[in-house]
Design an enzyme around this catalytic site. Sequence first.
Site, short mmCIF file in Angstrom:
data_model
loop_
_atom_site.label_atom_id
_atom_site.label_comp_id
_atom_site.label_asym_id
_atom_site.label_seq_id
_atom_site.Cartn_x
_atom_site.Cartn_y
_atom_site.Cartn_z
N CYS A 122 0.53 -1.78 -0.12
CA CYS A 122 -0.31 -0.31 0.03
C CYS A 122 0.73 1.43 0.18
O CYS A 122 1.64 1.47 0.69
CB CYS A 122 -0.83 0.01 1.04
SG CYS A 122 -2.24 1.37 1.89
N HIS B 120 -9.34 -3.28 -2.12
CA HIS B 120 -8.07 -2.75 -1.82
C HIS B 120 -8.61 -1.87 -1.81
O HIS B 120 -8.30 -0.37 -0.86
CB HIS B 120 -6.74 -3.28 -2.08
CG HIS B 120 -5.68 -2.19 -1.62
ND1 HIS B 120 -4.63 -3.01 -1.29
CD2 HIS B 120 -5.79 -0.88 -1.74
CE1 HIS B 120 -3.91 -1.85 -0.79
NE2 HIS B 120 -4.07 -0.81 -1.16
N GLU B 121 -8.53 -0.70 -2.81
CA GLU B 121 -9.06 0.37 -3.01
C GLU B 121 -10.37 0.97 -3.16
O GLU B 121 -10.54 1.92 -1.72
CB GLU B 121 -9.55 0.97 -4.42
CG GLU B 121 -8.08 1.00 -5.07
CD GLU B 121 -6.92 1.39 -4.40
OE1 GLU B 121 -6.80 2.83 -3.45
OE2 GLU B 121 -5.55 0.83 -4.49
N HIS C 163 -10.53 1.10 1.92
CA HIS C 163 -9.19 2.69 1.99
C HIS C 163 -11.13 3.78 2.00
O HIS C 163 -10.68 4.26 3.18
CB HIS C 163 -8.82 3.09 0.77
CG HIS C 163 -7.09 2.69 0.37
ND1 HIS C 163 -6.68 3.15 2.06
CD2 HIS C 163 -6.56 2.10 -0.01
CE1 HIS C 163 -5.60 2.38 1.65
NE2 HIS C 163 -5.21 1.99 0.49
#
Length: 215
Positions: A126, A168-169, A172
């Site tokens: 990351c 993953h995004e 966030h």
Amino acid sequence: MAAPHDRLPLAEQVEQLLAMDGPLPIVMADDPVLRRGAEPFDGQLEPALLARFVEALRRTMHAAPGVGLAAPQVGVPLRIAVIEDPAPVPEEVRLARGRVPQPFRVLVNPSYEPVGAGRAAFFEGCLSVPGWQAVVARHAQVRLTGADEHGRAVDELFEGWPARIVQHETDHLDGVLYLDRAELRSLSSNTAVAERWARPTPDEAARELGFELPD
């Protein structure tokens, strides 16, 4: 207590960021903006400002370099992320990880749900946790819904490495870092991953470091 910058309207925050030269500064994992969860985008940035912000995210992602970047990673708590992956990897890695090129995409208010029970585990890093990687088991296939930067609906299936990127995004935007989902026994420096665990799959790392991979 919020910092003065955080109390500004979002459009003013973004204008301040865009006044900087070069790539935007990426915030680190200890910044509360990465843990609060982002607010849905609902026109807080007028179209021209949104376009400039998206382009700045793209330039910052390229400069890092990375394959995705979420707005909170530059301190802006909006549900916006960008992804792009040229996938310059050997054939054996492509086959093992399902890593195929992804064009530049903007994800607005994305959310995902798993499709099937399949899971895949690979080392992941990351931009907000520089220098380290860890093995994360993620859904092998997901359905992503949301919109693009023009307000057009997005409803797509992603699998393999592209599915990992969008998970993953999107995480966030929910205040979740990859470390929250990682097998911490696998936590390794980038140097160690390159020198010791540079295999298409993390099977050797699992054996040597003593952690389980999903079936």
